[in-house]
Structure formats: C-alpha cells, structure tokens
Scaffold this motif. Structure first.
Motif, mmCIF file in Angstrom:
data_model
loop_
_atom_site.group_PDB
_atom_site.id
_atom_site.type_symbol
_atom_site.label_atom_id
_atom_site.label_comp_id
_atom_site.label_asym_id
_atom_site.label_seq_id
_atom_site.Cartn_x
_atom_site.Cartn_y
_atom_site.Cartn_z
ATOM 1 N N PRO A 1 2.394 8.843 -2.503
ATOM 2 C CA PRO A 1 1.748 8.782 -1.186
ATOM 3 C C PRO A 1 2.496 7.820 -0.272
ATOM 4 O O PRO A 1 3.197 6.920 -0.723
ATOM 5 N N GLY A 2 2.269 7.996 1.028
ATOM 6 C CA GLY A 2 2.749 7.018 1.995
ATOM 7 C C GLY A 2 4.022 7.413 2.710
ATOM 8 O O GLY A 2 4.878 8.105 2.158
ATOM 9 N N ASP A 3 4.139 6.959 3.928
ATOM 10 C CA ASP A 3 5.314 7.193 4.766
ATOM 11 C C ASP A 3 6.341 6.098 4.482
ATOM 12 O O ASP A 3 6.073 4.921 4.733
ATOM 13 N N PRO A 4 7.538 6.440 3.956
ATOM 14 C CA PRO A 4 8.529 5.399 3.652
ATOM 15 C C PRO A 4 8.948 4.589 4.875
ATOM 16 O O PRO A 4 9.416 3.456 4.731
ATOM 17 N N ASN A 5 8.765 5.137 6.081
ATOM 18 C CA ASN A 5 9.116 4.393 7.288
ATOM 19 C C ASN A 5 8.185 3.211 7.528
ATOM 20 O O ASN A 5 8.488 2.332 8.342
ATOM 21 N N LEU A 6 7.024 3.196 6.849
ATOM 22 C CA LEU A 6 6.074 2.087 7.006
ATOM 23 C C LEU A 6 6.233 1.025 5.924
ATOM 24 O O LEU A 6 5.571 -0.014 5.979
ATOM 25 N N ALA A 7 7.077 1.301 4.927
ATOM 26 C CA ALA A 7 7.286 0.330 3.857
ATOM 27 C C ALA A 7 7.829 -0.979 4.420
ATOM 28 O O ALA A 7 8.663 -0.989 5.334
ATOM 29 N N HIS A 8 7.320 -2.083 3.911
ATOM 30 C CA HIS A 8 7.767 -3.443 4.237
ATOM 31 C C HIS A 8 7.314 -3.929 5.607
ATOM 32 O O HIS A 8 7.635 -5.050 5.998
ATOM 33 N N LYS A 9 6.581 -3.120 6.341
ATOM 34 C CA LYS A 9 6.146 -3.539 7.669
ATOM 35 C C LYS A 9 4.860 -4.361 7.575
ATOM 36 O O LYS A 9 4.093 -4.254 6.616
ATOM 37 N N SER B 1 0.832 -1.207 0.000
ATOM 38 C CA SER B 1 0.000 0.000 0.000
ATOM 39 C C SER B 1 0.866 1.255 0.000
ATOM 40 O O SER B 1 0.514 2.260 -0.634
ATOM 41 N N VAL B 2 1.997 1.200 0.699
ATOM 42 C CA VAL B 2 2.952 2.302 0.710
ATOM 43 C C VAL B 2 3.980 2.134 -0.405
ATOM 44 O O VAL B 2 4.235 3.050 -1.191
ATOM 45 N N GLY C 1 5.347 10.648 1.292
ATOM 46 C CA GLY C 1 4.418 11.419 2.102
ATOM 47 C C GLY C 1 3.877 12.649 1.411
ATOM 48 O O GLY C 1 3.470 13.613 2.070
ATOM 49 N N GLY C 2 3.862 12.633 0.074
ATOM 50 C CA GLY C 2 3.378 13.783 -0.660
ATOM 51 C C GLY C 2 4.389 14.904 -0.801
ATOM 52 O O GLY C 2 4.072 15.959 -1.341
ATOM 53 N N TRP C 3 5.613 14.695 -0.335
ATOM 54 C CA TRP C 3 6.710 15.626 -0.561
ATOM 55 C C TRP C 3 7.419 15.238 -1.850
ATOM 56 O O TRP C 3 7.404 14.076 -2.250
#
Length: 367
Positions: A334-342, A100-101, A164-166
């Motif tokens: 979109p999405g927080d890269p810190n949540l990737a693969h979790k 999703s991320v 994160g949209g940046w």
C-alpha cells in the motif's frame, strides 16, 4: 505497548506499528514486539531472531515457497508520531504517520496474513529486517544474505515497498561516479595566471544536459533510464581561482544492463573529456521475472480484484538481492512512494485493505 495484535484489522495494525518509533539503528523494540507476536499468535512457523531481524517460515512441503519481506526501520521522525486518522475532502480515510507508507503498512499486511491464513497453497517465509533506510553495510537483509542465505530460498519474493497496490516489477540499477577536474590555482585578480577547475566542469554538465534517456521494455514493463548530476563541489576562497572541482553523477539504469555495462556506458558519455573517473557506489538492477509461474499467479490475483496491474520499478530496492539469486521478485504494498519520507506521509486505509485481500487470494489459491 507490550504486544501487537496480528489478527486485528491490518489498518489498526499499521497504526500500532507506526506508533512504535523505529528510526534506523533503533529497531530493537519493534523487532522484539514483532518476534513475540509471531511466536504467540501464529501456528506452524519456525521463528528465528538474528540481531534485529525477525525471520519466520513454514515447512508444509508445498511445491512452492513465497518470501514476504519488509523493513522495520523508518527515516527520522518529523513530528509525525503517533499516528492519526484523517478523512480528506473526497471522503477517503487516511492514516498519517512516519512509516505509514514506507513501509509499516506493508509489514502490517504480511504480519496479519501470517496469523490469519490457515491453509496457504505456498510455504511461506517472512523476513522483517532493520537498517534499510541507511547505508547498505547496515542493511539487515544484507546480513541475512551473507550469514543465513538458506532463509532467502524461494520461488517468488514480495517486498512490501509502497507501490499503490500495483505490482512494481524488478528494479533499476544505480551507479554513482565522481568526475574530477584539475586546474591551476591563482589569485582571482590575476585569473589569467591560473586554470579554473570549476570552468572545466562545463563540458561535463553540457553532456548531461544533452543526454537522451533510454527506455527499455522488459516483460511488458517499461524502464526509463536517467543520468543526473547530483552534487557539485569546488572552490577554495572568494579570491582564489580553484585548482580542483568535482561533480557526482548518478546513473539509474534498466535491469538489462549489468553494473559493468553501466560503468562502460557512463565512461562513453564523457569520452574525450579531461577528467578523472571514479566509481563511488553501485548496485545491480533486478529483472522483473514475471514469466515465472508464482509471479503469474500473483498477477492473476491482482487482476481478479480489478486493481492497478503491473509496471516497472524505477527506484532501486532490495528485490535486487533476490534477483541476484535467481528468484523473481516484485514490489507490492500500500501507499504512494512519492509520499515516503515526507512530513505528511500518509496512506489510504482502503489500499491497506485491498492489498491484504489481493495477497490473501494469492496465498490461498482463491484466484
């Protein structure tokens, strides 16, 4: 599932993509569905399938060409498929699920725009590729780079990596070296007869502990370097003084250094120590290229929506492949890269909507 609806809300499209299992090396089904949808639901695109890479591009003769690229594969599923929606304690709607991320939400945005932007001000190239999450030799974008390089021509490349949209500009390079020490094996009961190779790692680790990371400002983006021990190996048995040991060191370097300059820097850090130095892996960084006209327009679109803005990308991404060809490239999704693969990987649905709106403004010139 026999089809995916590119004209659906990109949030729903993201959920549909998440529900298609596509762990690296198993992307045939999702690639087939993406190819079919592009052929049936878009107008004016030349479409090509190359292995499990799906490519599409327009030929309107416009003055600029924008590449939008995203990988279709995910890391192994961790009881997080199919997707599910959850409203958190703050009342925000989240989409949970593997990829999703990283990065099916970015893919969904690109696919939706391909089907719904009727009159873009840039010619468009879309690349949906396989095997990004595993060894680079399998990377589908790398295969296109070597076998169909004409598909990588453009004035700006946008990778749908979670940001994160940046706008996360460029990327840092990465270098891995193996530092090996040699000693003399002996029985641990008579340790004085040997020379402990693990003990010889101590000055290496001390220099790493004392290392001061450099910060570099390029085009207003601050990149912070890092030099880290990532693996240590040594030992023979519980009663043996080891005669060999090694430590793997990873250097994440700012894109103003070449790979050769990064190697020279790491050699200098460990100069004077008794060790063997071996480069085991490397990839160059990518300069941000934010002064290019196409990149400036994207930044203006993001700012016009009151979104995050621009910052440096610390990790390595495939933007490096475009930068090496002289094409400005950014990470934007979109999405927080810190949540990737979790296991609890999830993306705020509002970010999918926002990134779609920002890119639509950019592609239509409505900034």
């Amino acid at each position: 599932m026999t089809t995916i609806d590119l004209r659906a809300d990109p949030v729903a499209l993201t959920a549909a993509l998440v529900d298609i299992e596509s762990v690296s090396r198993d992307e045939e089904r999702i690639a087939t569905l993406v190819e079919r949808a592009l052929r049936e639901q878009t107008v004016g695109f030349e479409i090509l399938r190359h292995g499990n890479v799906v490519l599409a591009r327009t030929h309107h003769g416009l003055p600029t060409r924008v590449i939008m690229a995203g990988h279709l594969d995910t890391v192994p599923i961790a009881d997080n498929v199919p997707s599910r929606f959850v409203v958190d304690d703050a009342g925000l709607k989240m989409l949970y699920g593997c990829g999703s991320v990283d990065m099916k939400s970015g893919d969904a945005v690109f696919l939706h725009l391909a089907a719904t932007v009727a009159e873009p001000v840039h010619d468009l190239t879309l690349i949906f590729y396989d095997c990004e999450e595993i060894a680079s030799e399998f990377n589908g974008l790398g295969h296109i780079e070597r076998e169909l390089p004409e598909w990588l021509a453009g004035d700006l490349a946008i990778l749908g990596e979670p940001s994160g949209g940046w706008i996360e500009a460029g990327c840092q390079g990465t270098l891995r070296v193996r530092l090996s020490t040699a000693g003399l094996r002996a029985h641990s009961a008579r340790a004085w007869l040997g020379d402990n190779a693990i003990h010889r790692l101590a000055p290496i680790l001390q220099r790493l502990a004392e290392y001061k990371a450099r910060e570099v400002d390029i085009d207003g983006c601050v990149y912070r370097e890092g030099l880290s021990a990532v693996r240590v190996s040594g030992g023979v048995a519980g009663n043996v003084v080891p005669d060999a040991a090694e430590v793997d060191v990873n250097f994440r370097f700012a894109p103003d250094r070449t790979v050769d300059q990064a190697v020279d820097h790491v050699r200098a850090v460990f100069d004077g120590l008794d060790l063997t130095f071996e480069v085991t892996d490397s990839a160059p960084g990518a300069l941000p290229g934010l002064t290019a006209p196409a990149a400036k327009d994207l930044i203006a679109s993001v700012h016009s929506h009151g979104a995050g803005g621009v910052r440096a990308k610390y990790g390595w991404t495939d933007v490096s492949r475009f930068a090496a060809r002289g094409i400005p490239a950014v990470n934007f999704g979109p999405g927080d890269p810190n949540l990737a693969h979790k296991r609890d990987e999830h993306v705020p649905t509002a970010q999918i909507t926002a990134v779609t709106a920002m890119l639509r403004s950019y592609l239509t010139g409505a900034v």
